[in-house]
Design a protein around this motif. Structure first.
Motif, PDB file in Angstrom:
ATOM      1  N   ALA A 197       0.838  -1.199   0.000  1.00  0.00           N
ATOM      2  CA  ALA A 197       0.000   0.000   0.000  1.00  0.00           C
ATOM      3  C   ALA A 197       0.873   1.249   0.000  1.00  0.00           C
ATOM      4  CB  ALA A 197      -0.887  -0.001   1.235  1.00  0.00           C
ATOM      5  N   PRO A 198       0.512   2.281  -0.786  1.00  0.00           N
ATOM      6  CA  PRO A 198       1.286   3.523  -0.749  1.00  0.00           C
ATOM      7  C   PRO A 198       1.276   4.119   0.662  1.00  0.00           C
ATOM      8  CG  PRO A 198      -0.284   3.521  -2.568  1.00  0.00           C
ATOM      9  CD  PRO A 198      -0.600   2.323  -1.730  1.00  0.00           C
ATOM     10  N   LYS A 199       2.295   4.964   0.922  1.00  0.00           N
ATOM     11  CA  LYS A 199       2.498   5.531   2.251  1.00  0.00           C
ATOM     12  C   LYS A 199       1.237   6.234   2.773  1.00  0.00           C
ATOM     13  CE  LYS A 199       6.337   7.865   4.535  1.00  0.00           C
ATOM     14  NZ  LYS A 199       5.482   8.522   5.480  1.00  0.00           N
ATOM     15  N   PHE A 200       0.515   6.897   1.864  1.00  0.00           N
ATOM     16  CA  PHE A 200      -0.705   7.621   2.251  1.00  0.00           C
ATOM     17  C   PHE A 200      -1.619   6.718   3.080  1.00  0.00           C
ATOM     18  CE2 PHE A 200      -5.191   8.493   1.534  1.00  0.00           C
ATOM     19  CZ  PHE A 200      -5.284   9.842   1.858  1.00  0.00           C
ATOM     20  N   TRP A 201      -1.805   5.480   2.591  1.00  0.00           N
ATOM     21  CA  TRP A 201      -2.717   4.546   3.256  1.00  0.00           C
ATOM     22  C   TRP A 201      -2.110   3.987   4.532  1.00  0.00           C
ATOM     23  CZ3 TRP A 201      -7.571   4.375   1.387  1.00  0.00           C
ATOM     24  CH2 TRP A 201      -7.765   4.845   0.084  1.00  0.00           C
ATOM     25  N   SER A 202      -0.842   3.570   4.469  1.00  0.00           N
ATOM     26  CA  SER A 202      -0.256   2.949   5.664  1.00  0.00           C
ATOM     27  C   SER A 202      -0.087   3.974   6.789  1.00  0.00           C
ATOM     28  CB  SER A 202       1.061   2.245   5.342  1.00  0.00           C
ATOM     29  OG  SER A 202       1.919   3.092   4.662  1.00  0.00           O
ATOM     30  N   ASP A 203       0.204   5.247   6.434  1.00  0.00           N
ATOM     31  CA  ASP A 203       0.342   6.284   7.462  1.00  0.00           C
ATOM     32  C   ASP A 203      -0.964   6.484   8.234  1.00  0.00           C
ATOM     33  OD1 ASP A 203       2.923   6.756   6.925  1.00  0.00           O
ATOM     34  OD2 ASP A 203       2.657   8.700   5.929  1.00  0.00           O
ATOM     35  N   ARG A 204      -2.082   6.226   7.543  1.00  0.00           N
ATOM     36  CA  ARG A 204      -3.386   6.422   8.186  1.00  0.00           C
ATOM     37  C   ARG A 204      -3.948   5.127   8.765  1.00  0.00           C
ATOM     38  NH1 ARG A 204      -2.114   9.952   4.886  1.00  0.00           N
ATOM     39  NH2 ARG A 204      -2.792  12.117   5.017  1.00  0.00           N
ATOM     40  N   GLY A 205      -3.119   4.101   8.826  1.00  0.00           N
ATOM     41  CA  GLY A 205      -3.564   2.823   9.394  1.00  0.00           C
ATOM     42  C   GLY A 205      -4.580   2.135   8.503  1.00  0.00           C
ATOM     43  N   LEU A 206      -4.551   2.426   7.186  1.00  0.00           N
ATOM     44  CA  LEU A 206      -5.568   1.884   6.288  1.00  0.00           C
ATOM     45  C   LEU A 206      -4.985   0.918   5.244  1.00  0.00           C
ATOM     46  CD1 LEU A 206      -7.684   5.117   5.738  1.00  0.00           C
ATOM     47  CD2 LEU A 206      -8.388   3.060   6.962  1.00  0.00           C
ATOM     48  N   GLU A 207      -3.819   0.352   5.575  1.00  0.00           N
ATOM     49  CA  GLU A 207      -3.199  -0.582   4.635  1.00  0.00           C
ATOM     50  C   GLU A 207      -4.142  -1.761   4.354  1.00  0.00           C
ATOM     51  OE1 GLU A 207       0.824  -1.467   5.546  1.00  0.00           O
ATOM     52  OE2 GLU A 207       1.076  -2.571   3.673  1.00  0.00           O
ATOM     53  N   TRP A 208      -4.828  -2.212   5.403  1.00  0.00           N
ATOM     54  CA  TRP A 208      -5.761  -3.332   5.262  1.00  0.00           C
ATOM     55  C   TRP A 208      -6.855  -2.995   4.248  1.00  0.00           C
ATOM     56  CZ3 TRP A 208     -10.877  -2.346   6.386  1.00  0.00           C
ATOM     57  CH2 TRP A 208     -11.126  -1.184   7.100  1.00  0.00           C
ATOM     58  N   PHE A 209      -7.322  -1.736   4.229  1.00  0.00           N
ATOM     59  CA  PHE A 209      -8.398  -1.319   3.333  1.00  0.00           C
ATOM     60  C   PHE A 209      -7.900  -1.311   1.882  1.00  0.00           C
ATOM     61  CE2 PHE A 209     -10.933   2.078   1.248  1.00  0.00           C
ATOM     62  CZ  PHE A 209     -12.162   1.443   1.314  1.00  0.00           C
ATOM     63  N   TYR A 210      -6.663  -0.827   1.720  1.00  0.00           N
ATOM     64  CA  TYR A 210      -6.049  -0.800   0.400  1.00  0.00           C
ATOM     65  C   TYR A 210      -5.935  -2.226  -0.151  1.00  0.00           C
ATOM     66  CZ  TYR A 210      -2.612   0.098  -3.269  1.00  0.00           C
ATOM     67  OH  TYR A 210      -1.960   0.162  -4.469  1.00  0.00           O
ATOM     68  N   ARG A 211      -5.469  -3.135   0.698  1.00  0.00           N
ATOM     69  CA  ARG A 211      -5.299  -4.527   0.270  1.00  0.00           C
ATOM     70  C   ARG A 211      -6.637  -5.155  -0.073  1.00  0.00           C
ATOM     71  NH1 ARG A 211      -1.112  -7.612   4.181  1.00  0.00           N
ATOM     72  NH2 ARG A 211      -0.848  -8.988   2.416  1.00  0.00           N
ATOM     73  N   LEU A 212      -7.662  -4.778   0.682  1.00  0.00           N
ATOM     74  CA  LEU A 212      -8.997  -5.309   0.442  1.00  0.00           C
ATOM     75  C   LEU A 212      -9.514  -4.847  -0.928  1.00  0.00           C
ATOM     76  CD1 LEU A 212     -11.482  -6.841   1.459  1.00  0.00           C
ATOM     77  CD2 LEU A 212     -12.241  -4.752   2.565  1.00  0.00           C
ATOM     78  N   CYS A 213      -9.287  -3.563  -1.237  1.00  0.00           N
ATOM     79  CA  CYS A 213      -9.750  -3.028  -2.528  1.00  0.00           C
ATOM     80  C   CYS A 213      -9.013  -3.711  -3.676  1.00  0.00           C
ATOM     81  CB  CYS A 213      -9.523  -1.517  -2.607  1.00  0.00           C
ATOM     82  SG  CYS A 213     -10.538  -0.621  -1.436  1.00  0.00           S
TER      83      CYS A 213
END
Ligand code: UDP
Length: 239
Positions: A197-213
């Motif tokens: 996941a790009p830094k934008f997502w991981s910085d916001r604790g949303l890496e899981w959401f990125y991977r899900l998409c």
């Protein structure tokens, strides 16, 4: 003292401290292994005693994701920082390269570990790739023997959880390596097969959401995330 999150004990370390400890283990006699559980793995450990014992038996247990950090905070025993397995691996390889140490890559689909090895040698000059092997083998014996013969200092074991933790607990010593790290899908990322996941997502604790998409087939597995939080709140009430 480890921080207990639903039966899994986490080492309370910053990334730098975790890397220092990893390097110490690499130079200590015997075999040691590292586990990097996320909420999904903690949920597996709640139901599977052998998996829990294998994870807790690791010399280093690192909080892979934001979910563990949130869980520990809710329970009133916050952890200093998260230490994602893939970043720990990157830091470890940089340090190993400085010392000319060798690494064996075990796991993922055929060809992936090899491709990862080529990319990693280019990225970390000085790092020696002792060997590679895909993670779809039937017998453990020949794999253990191959690692032993390679005389690798360290092995990245990327077979998915809890298979990799059980494998390290059972066979770590026989490989002759000093350190084994269970790193899930990291070889796919190092090989460039899967994007992180790009830094934008991981910085916001949303890496899981990125991977899900990116991979909606993960939805079933990800249902473990809300379940984890429900169990954390229940545990907080109980305490
Ligand atoms: N894998 C393997 N052998 C198996 C099952 C899985 O080598 O018998 C690999 C799989 O190809 C993938 C990794 O283990 O590279 C697990 O990836 P996953 O995304 O499940 O791990 P995560 O990073 O989410 O823990």
């Amino acid at each position: 003292m480890r921080v207990d999150v639903l039966g899994v004990g986490f080492d309370n370390l910053t990334m730098e401290e975790a890397l220092d400890r990893g390097m110490e283990l690499l130079h200590s006699p015997g075999a040691h292994y590292v586990a990097t559980p996320n909420p999904e793995i903690v949920e597996i450990c709640r139901e599977n005693l052998a998996a829990r014992q294998a994870v807790n038996g690791a010399s280093l247990v690192l909080a892979d994701g934001i979910g563990i950090i949130k869980g520990a905070r809710i329970l009133g025993t916050p952890l200093k920082a998260r230490a994602p397995g893939i970043e720990f691996a990157a830091g470890l390889m940089a340090r190993m390269a400085e010392k000319g140490l060798s690494l064996y890559l075990l796991g993922a689909k055929p060809g992936v570990a090899e491709a990862a090895g080529e990319k990693l040698t280019a990225k970390y000059p000085g790092l020696r790739i002792a060997g590679t092997r895909d993670g779809y083998f039937q017998e453990d014996g020949p794999v253990i023997e191959a690692i032993r013969e390679s005389e690798a200092d360290c092995v990245f074991v990327c077979l998915g959880a809890p298979k990799q933790e059980l494998w390290m607990a059972r066979h770590g010593e026989a490989t002759g390596a000093h350190l084994l790290c269970g790193l899930g899908g990291s070889l796919d990322v190092f090989a460039g097969v899967v994007e992180r996941a790009p830094k934008f997502w991981s910085d916001r604790g949303l890496e899981w959401f990125y991977r899900l998409c990116k991979d909606p087939r993960r939805a079933g597995r990800m249902m473990k995330l809300p379940l984890f939080l429900v169990h954390v709140w229940r545990e907080k009430g109980r305490r």
